[in-house]
Design a protein around this motif. Sequence first.
Motif, PDB file in Angstrom:
ATOM      1  N   ARG A   1     -12.692  63.170  14.453  1.00 48.08           N
ATOM      2  CA  ARG A   1     -11.498  62.403  14.169  1.00 48.08           C
ATOM      3  C   ARG A   1     -10.963  61.807  15.457  1.00 48.08           C
ATOM      4  O   ARG A   1     -10.696  62.524  16.408  1.00 48.08           O
TER       5      ARG A   1
ATOM      6  N   ASP B   1      -5.524  59.927   3.578  1.00 46.13           N
ATOM      7  CA  ASP B   1      -6.773  59.474   2.958  1.00 46.13           C
ATOM      8  C   ASP B   1      -6.498  58.696   1.678  1.00 46.13           C
ATOM      9  O   ASP B   1      -5.517  58.941   0.980  1.00 46.13           O
TER      10      ASP B   1
ATOM     11  N   TRP C   1     -11.197  68.412   3.106  1.00 41.63           N
ATOM     12  CA  TRP C   1     -10.015  69.079   3.669  1.00 41.63           C
ATOM     13  C   TRP C   1      -9.746  68.512   5.048  1.00 41.63           C
ATOM     14  O   TRP C   1     -10.399  67.551   5.469  1.00 41.63           O
ATOM     15  N   GLN C   2      -8.781  69.068   5.769  1.00 40.70           N
ATOM     16  CA  GLN C   2      -8.333  68.508   7.046  1.00 40.70           C
ATOM     17  C   GLN C   2      -7.868  69.627   7.979  1.00 40.70           C
ATOM     18  O   GLN C   2      -7.547  70.725   7.508  1.00 40.70           O
ATOM     19  N   THR C   3      -7.767  69.302   9.257  1.00 42.40           N
ATOM     20  CA  THR C   3      -7.200  70.246  10.218  1.00 42.40           C
ATOM     21  C   THR C   3      -5.862  70.770   9.683  1.00 42.40           C
ATOM     22  O   THR C   3      -5.567  71.965   9.762  1.00 42.40           O
TER      23      THR C   3
ATOM     24  N   ASP D   1     -19.479  69.491  -1.674  1.00 44.43           N
ATOM     25  CA  ASP D   1     -18.909  68.449  -0.814  1.00 44.43           C
ATOM     26  C   ASP D   1     -17.426  68.768  -0.707  1.00 44.43           C
ATOM     27  O   ASP D   1     -16.670  68.567  -1.649  1.00 44.43           O
ATOM     28  N   THR D   2     -17.034  69.295   0.452  1.00 48.10           N
ATOM     29  CA  THR D   2     -15.702  69.886   0.597  1.00 48.10           C
ATOM     30  C   THR D   2     -14.762  68.952   1.343  1.00 48.10           C
ATOM     31  O   THR D   2     -14.991  68.619   2.498  1.00 48.10           O
TER      32      THR D   2
ATOM     33  N   ARG E   1      -9.927  57.190   5.481  1.00 48.03           N
ATOM     34  CA  ARG E   1      -8.557  57.123   5.991  1.00 48.03           C
ATOM     35  C   ARG E   1      -7.921  55.785   5.659  1.00 48.03           C
ATOM     36  O   ARG E   1      -8.560  54.737   5.712  1.00 48.03           O
TER      37      ARG E   1
ATOM     38  N   GLY F   1     -16.395  66.694   6.382  1.00 47.89           N
ATOM     39  CA  GLY F   1     -15.977  65.908   7.538  1.00 47.89           C
ATOM     40  C   GLY F   1     -15.826  64.435   7.283  1.00 47.89           C
ATOM     41  O   GLY F   1     -15.070  63.751   7.960  1.00 47.89           O
ATOM     42  N   GLU F   2     -16.547  63.911   6.316  1.00 43.93           N
ATOM     43  CA  GLU F   2     -16.486  62.484   6.011  1.00 43.93           C
ATOM     44  C   GLU F   2     -17.121  62.299   4.634  1.00 43.93           C
ATOM     45  O   GLU F   2     -17.813  63.199   4.136  1.00 43.93           O
ATOM     46  N   PRO F   3     -16.883  61.150   4.044  1.00 43.26           N
ATOM     47  CA  PRO F   3     -17.527  60.913   2.753  1.00 43.26           C
ATOM     48  C   PRO F   3     -19.048  60.955   2.920  1.00 43.26           C
ATOM     49  O   PRO F   3     -19.573  60.483   3.923  1.00 43.26           O
TER      50      PRO F   3
HETATM   51  C1  WTA Z   1     -12.324  63.334   6.322  1.00 48.42           C
HETATM   52  C2  WTA Z   1     -12.262  68.213   8.885  1.00 48.42           C
HETATM   53  C3  WTA Z   1     -14.624  62.699   2.618  1.00 48.42           C
HETATM   54  C4  WTA Z   1     -11.018  62.836   5.713  1.00 48.42           C
HETATM   55  C5  WTA Z   1     -12.367  69.362   7.879  1.00 48.42           C
HETATM   56  C6  WTA Z   1     -10.005  63.777   6.312  1.00 48.42           C
HETATM   57  C7  WTA Z   1     -13.709  63.919   4.321  1.00 48.42           C
HETATM   58  C8  WTA Z   1     -10.553  64.012   7.708  1.00 48.42           C
HETATM   59  C9  WTA Z   1     -14.289  65.102   3.805  1.00 48.42           C
HETATM   60  C10 WTA Z   1     -10.106  65.313   8.284  1.00 48.42           C
HETATM   61  C11 WTA Z   1     -15.101  64.988   2.630  1.00 48.42           C
HETATM   62  C12 WTA Z   1     -13.137  65.597   5.577  1.00 48.42           C
HETATM   63  N1  WTA Z   1     -15.229  63.768   2.073  1.00 48.42           N
HETATM   64  N2  WTA Z   1     -13.884  62.742   3.725  1.00 48.42           N
HETATM   65  N3  WTA Z   1     -15.733  66.024   2.079  1.00 48.42           N
HETATM   66  N4  WTA Z   1     -13.919  66.118   4.606  1.00 48.42           N
HETATM   67  N5  WTA Z   1     -13.019  64.268   5.418  1.00 48.42           N
HETATM   68  O1  WTA Z   1      -9.054  67.116  10.468  1.00 48.42           O
HETATM   69  O2  WTA Z   1     -10.792  61.512   6.129  1.00 48.42           O
HETATM   70  O3  WTA Z   1     -11.366  66.902  11.467  1.00 48.42           O
HETATM   71  O4  WTA Z   1      -8.704  63.238   6.355  1.00 48.42           O
HETATM   72  O5  WTA Z   1     -10.949  68.066   9.288  1.00 48.42           O
HETATM   73  O6  WTA Z   1     -11.974  63.994   7.525  1.00 48.42           O
HETATM   74  O7  WTA Z   1     -10.757  65.582   9.511  1.00 48.42           O
HETATM   75  P1  WTA Z   1     -10.509  66.927  10.280  1.00 48.42           P
END
Ligand code: WTA
Length: 646
Positions: A523, A497, A411-413, A408-409, A512, A384-386
């Motif tokens: 987000r 990102d 990905w994005q929506t 530490d995964t 971002r 979800g975030e760094p």
């Molecule tokens: C951030 C959530 C760093 C990133 C699955 C991305 C991350 C946005 C990571 C997507 C991670 C998600 N490390 N940043 N492991 N995972 N992000 O769409 O900025 O709610 O573009 O999907 O979360 O958020 P979303």
Amino acid sequence: MYKIENHLVSDATRAYAHLDEAGYQAMYRQSLEQPEQFWAEQAKRFLTWEQPWSKVHESDLSQGQAAWFIDGKLNVSVNCIDRHLPSRGEQTAIIWEGDEPTDDARISYRELHEKVCRLANVLKARGVKKGDRVCLYMPMIPEAAYAMLACARIGAVHSVVFGGFSPDALRDRILDADCQVVITADEGVRGSKKVPLKQNVEKALKDCPNVHSVVTVQRTGADIPWHEHRDLWYHDAIAGVSADCAAEPMDSEDPLFILYTSGSTGKPKGVLHTTGGYLLGAAMTHHYVFDYHEGETYWCTADIGWITGHSYIVYGPLCNGATTLMFEGVPTYPDASRCWQVVDKHKVNIFYTAPTAIRALMAKGDEYVTSASRTSLRLLGSVGEPINPEAWEWYFHVVGDSRCPIVDTWWQTETGAIMITPLPGATNLKPGSATRPFFGVEPALVDPEGNELEGPASGNLIIKRSWPSQIRTVYGDHQRLIDTYFSAYKGVYFTGDGARRDEDGYYWITGRVDDVLNVSGHRIGTAEVESALVLHDAVAEAAVVGCPHDIKGQAIYAFVMPMHDIEPSDALVAELKAFVAEQVGAFARPEFIQWTPGLPKTRSGKIMRRILRKIACDELDTLGDTSTLADPSVVDELIAQRLNRA
Ligand code: WTA
């Protein structure tokens, strides 16, 4: 403080894992060099098809177009339920842990099948057909998963709206997708607090004349508004229909769901995912990234209102026949040991959560963790975030007893499934790095002009080729898909990102590079908060940026210019914060609101956010050039009045 160090794959982890380093390398290479063969094999292995595809893949990313397993037919609910019945009908599919520690339930695959079929029949009886959109506004109860799968069973497209969204936000999403049916609950319960879901639906529906049916699950028994012809109780409705429902054969490229997400511009985007490619992405990553083995119990703490809940509470785990845990409450209720109590109670093996939760629990002290045994835990995940290295080390040493690898995964929506991640048996870990690409993912870094950067470098993160679970369109606005993701750099997917790649080829996501904030892993587009603020009578103009926050990762900092006849006050600040929470949702409440007589604008009238960001972050020494501003003196005033000071 723990020393921050790299963590090599342990012998025990490697021996247990599906893949070691050589296995990862071989599969990754094949996924890029022989993609057709690779994906055909995986699609056969992970999914059950009613009709084979005629072509594995076709794409033209410059047009934002991608299709996978063309002409193939399958049904997602059959893959997540029916095909498991012969071998694991009595196995628990969903463990539900309620808000109160005394409240839980286990739902077997057989029960899941019955519940999903019944609800599917209720929807059909209400006229829902293949392709129709159904809105889900649900708490974290098993019925939320039933509803998603019931839609999938009859080919309806679900649009889950997070239960923390306001009635206005819900309305906008219902209207954008033209949903005609809403599934909700009387109330949600989180941390002993009630969430008035049905009442919110009622408010939202004032402006949604096309919604003809609302199915309500009784969760608390609260008094709720009721409309005789439109409303039906879930428990009444499912009792009156058959427990069998034939699954609709779906084309691989038929839509499965829409999920709204925030971007740089005002209106949220309806990210559309389709059937075959999405399900393959969710199932395959769930298998390899979490190294899921038969019989294990897996817990993802996300809410089903977000993509993580879609892919890693419902679709990925159930497609793999796993036991997935769904938690209604919050990690700090009744106290900060709740997660570890739940881990012990249900013998959870795999635990997947967000850095903001880790930091919040870390701040409460180790005793809450060490008071539970946690011996069942084998693997930890973050999303979800760094994740900052300190939180990573705490998660590793205290929660995981220095025994469980952390994935530490990143990905994005829009990506549908995990894209950059360690694989536990293969990848040596570096705290704070999402490490290396998953199969079929070809990431690259580019400079602002689009030149690809080689070797160790920092730049904008792009993905150079189509992958099965990628976004197919922005619902109702394909041009917006092209403009947002496929135009900044021609023919490739732009993630929004920034990232750094180190000498080992590991990726470190830096966050971002657009106007999207990440507050506690949620987000939020700055434009959404700005539009909410300017709706208030006292506000003439507003600009919103992010600033660092110890627990939330980022917090919302708003610069607000009052109307000429308004006297700024603390009371008005409180009112504006509440107003945003009401307009968008509590998670979008600004942390800071700074009054200003004007905003820094260029001579052409564009707000210079870069400067506002620096002021909000208290980084005055790197303010940069302010000479291009129409009125540079605004900046001095903003600096003098800034709120977030070290
Ligand atoms: C951030 C959530 C760093 C990133 C699955 C991305 C991350 C946005 C990571 C997507 C991670 C998600 N490390 N940043 N492991 N995972 N992000 O769409 O900025 O709610 O573009 O999907 O979360 O958020 P979303």
